[in-house]
Design a protein around this motif. Structure first.
Motif, mmCIF file in Angstrom:
data_model
loop_
_atom_site.group_PDB
_atom_site.id
_atom_site.type_symbol
_atom_site.label_atom_id
_atom_site.label_comp_id
_atom_site.label_asym_id
_atom_site.label_seq_id
_atom_site.Cartn_x
_atom_site.Cartn_y
_atom_site.Cartn_z
ATOM 1 N N TRP A 100 0.826 -1.118 -0.417
ATOM 2 C CA TRP A 100 -0.104 0.031 0.100
ATOM 3 C C TRP A 100 0.940 1.094 -0.105
ATOM 4 O O TRP A 100 0.705 2.590 -0.608
ATOM 5 N N TRP A 101 2.154 1.714 0.491
ATOM 6 C CA TRP A 101 2.902 2.345 0.671
ATOM 7 C C TRP A 101 3.034 2.743 -0.675
ATOM 8 O O TRP A 101 3.092 3.714 -1.301
ATOM 9 N N GLU A 102 3.962 1.614 -1.636
ATOM 10 C CA GLU A 102 4.249 1.660 -3.149
ATOM 11 C C GLU A 102 3.116 2.093 -3.589
ATOM 12 O O GLU A 102 3.586 2.631 -4.916
ATOM 13 N N TRP A 103 1.940 1.269 -3.704
ATOM 14 C CA TRP A 103 1.120 2.087 -4.424
ATOM 15 C C TRP A 103 0.633 3.580 -3.673
ATOM 16 O O TRP A 103 -0.207 4.301 -5.424
ATOM 17 N N ALA A 104 0.174 4.040 -2.926
ATOM 18 C CA ALA A 104 0.187 5.448 -2.544
ATOM 19 C C ALA A 104 0.813 5.889 -3.531
ATOM 20 O O ALA A 104 0.606 7.279 -4.043
ATOM 21 N N HIS A 105 2.257 6.328 -3.124
ATOM 22 C CA HIS A 105 3.285 6.756 -3.968
ATOM 23 C C HIS A 105 3.199 7.156 -5.562
ATOM 24 O O HIS A 105 3.128 7.829 -5.967
ATOM 25 N N ARG A 106 3.081 5.557 -6.422
ATOM 26 C CA ARG A 106 2.704 5.602 -7.702
ATOM 27 C C ARG A 106 1.356 6.056 -7.932
ATOM 28 O O ARG A 106 1.408 7.237 -8.813
ATOM 29 N N PHE A 107 0.530 5.866 -7.209
ATOM 30 C CA PHE A 107 -1.182 6.676 -7.202
ATOM 31 C C PHE A 107 -1.081 7.676 -7.791
ATOM 32 O O PHE A 107 -1.299 9.005 -8.352
ATOM 33 N N LEU A 108 -0.140 8.672 -6.116
ATOM 34 C CA LEU A 108 -0.577 9.793 -6.464
ATOM 35 C C LEU A 108 1.278 10.762 -7.451
ATOM 36 O O LEU A 108 0.488 11.764 -7.696
ATOM 37 N N GLY A 109 1.611 9.760 -8.345
ATOM 38 C CA GLY A 109 2.448 10.059 -9.089
ATOM 39 C C GLY A 109 1.680 10.468 -10.220
ATOM 40 O O GLY A 109 1.576 11.373 -10.996
ATOM 41 N N ARG A 110 0.302 9.682 -10.379
ATOM 42 C CA ARG A 110 -0.371 9.613 -11.733
ATOM 43 C C ARG A 110 -1.344 10.910 -11.380
ATOM 44 O O ARG A 110 -1.584 11.492 -12.512
ATOM 45 N N PHE A 111 -1.682 11.353 -10.218
ATOM 46 C CA PHE A 111 -2.731 11.722 -9.616
ATOM 47 C C PHE A 111 -1.985 13.468 -10.005
ATOM 48 O O PHE A 111 -3.003 14.020 -10.422
#
Length: 351
Positions: A100-111
């Motif tokens: 979830w930490w890595e997913w959040a980091h990547r999702f924030l990048g996309r956002f």
């Protein structure tokens, strides 16, 4: 003449008002980049950065939704050295935590990419952006996309042989984020009305040197993080019992020590911090003797305060063996310091 001056003033006011939404948007983007840095730092400190072993720019936006999806992600993670050599004890629930930490980091990048692209296109369609402004903003978007590529380039270094990412690539990724942050702050500030500054006070090069020194220090901070060099030699002001410790040059060839020897990398990080502190003290002293801190030079005392806080937080992080909250604060203050220096240079170089 009075009428002409009034018309000119009105024109500038209307133009400034027309750019107000653009300025707000850019400051929000700078805040998002800073948030991205915080989440990225937490991802690194929780050793979560290798939990997603593929790069799917679109489909990767959706996290696992079923037990089968979670198991597939976990099985992919089981194939890399970090799991087989370090984390073979993990259960699926343990894996979910780092995922979830890595997913959040990547999702924030996309956002962040969407939050930049959509308003940019709207402002372009509204005619708020001149050609001279649209081109730099387009460059910022490309720089942000390149930052995403660097992120995957960094992650890929830890998927085959290493149990963590390459410190070189981590430091490069962090440095690119700092440059992106500076660029956004610079453009946003240049769209605001300038502070008054006399022509003979426009010498910005000493502050530019300070900015370069902070960028170099940020790069070395990335090396420290990538090597976990802050986990050792947790004393201050002495390091391994000495001001200049033994073992700085044990690797051959010697240049490897600068980037790969935990002792040397942390020592350089300390010395750079001392050098930056001394340089800012010199700038403060010289400015106090040559005109004080009114107008644009009001940035300098603020830079001095943040630098002292940053140094204190760095020492605390070291002495307490890198608690996550303190390490993240240290990283955020570094970006805030760089932002203040960028604002100072932007004001000093007004035309």
């Amino acid at each position: 003449m009075t009428s002409i001056a009034a018309d000119t003033s009105l024109h500038h006011t209307l133009r400034a008002d027309r750019l107000r939404p653009v300025r707000i948007w850019l400051w929000v983007m700078a805040g998002l980049v800073l948030l991205m840095v915080v989440v990225g730092g937490a991802t690194r400190l929780t050793e979560s950065g290798l939990s997603i072993t593929s790069w799917r720019p679109l489909s990767g936006t959706i996290p696992p939704l079923s037990d089968a999806d979670w198991q597939a992600e976990f099985e992919a993670y089981k194939q890399i050295p970090q799991y087989t050599l370090l984390n073979s004890w993990m259960t699926l629930d343990d894996f979910k935590y780092i995922f979830w930490w890595e997913w959040a980091h990547r999702f924030l990048g996309r956002f962040l990419g969407v939050a930049f692209a959509v308003p940019f296109l709207v402002f372009l369609a509204q005619g708020r952006l001149s050609r001279d402004l649209a081109l730099p903003l387009g460059g910022l978007f490309l720089l942000g996309g390149f930052q995403g590529f660097l992120g995957w380039w960094m992650v890929s270094s830890g998927l085959t042989e290493l149990t963590s990412v390459s410190q070189y690539r981590l430091a490069t990724h962090l440095s690119a984020a700092s440059l992106l942050f500076c660029a956004i702050v610079w453009v946003a500030r240049r769209l605001e009305r300038p502070k008054l500054v006399h022509a003979d006070e426009r010498g910005a090069w000493p502050v530019v040197v300070l900015g370069i020194a902070i960028l170099v220090q940020l790069f070395w901070g990335g090396l420290v993080a990538g090597l976990d060099a802050g986990m050792g030699y947790n004393t201050w002001p002495l390091m391994d019992g000495a001001i200049i410790p033994n073992g700085l040059w044990v690797m051959d060839p010697a240049w490897r020590n600068v980037f790969e020897n935990n002792l040397t990398v942390q020592f350089i990080h300390r010395m750079l911090a001392y050098g930056i502190l001394a340089y800012i003290a010199l700038l403060l002293f010289l400015r106090s003797r040559t005109g004080g801190f009114s107008g644009v030079h009001g940035w300098l005392p603020r830079i001095g305060v943040i630098t002292i806080l940053q140094a204190a937080l760095g020492i605390g992080t070291l002495l307490m063996s890198v608690p996550i909250w303190m390490a993240l604060g240290h990283q955020v203050l570094a970006f805030m310091l760089l932002g203040l220096v960028t604002l100072y240079v932007a004001d000093l170089t007004r035309r």
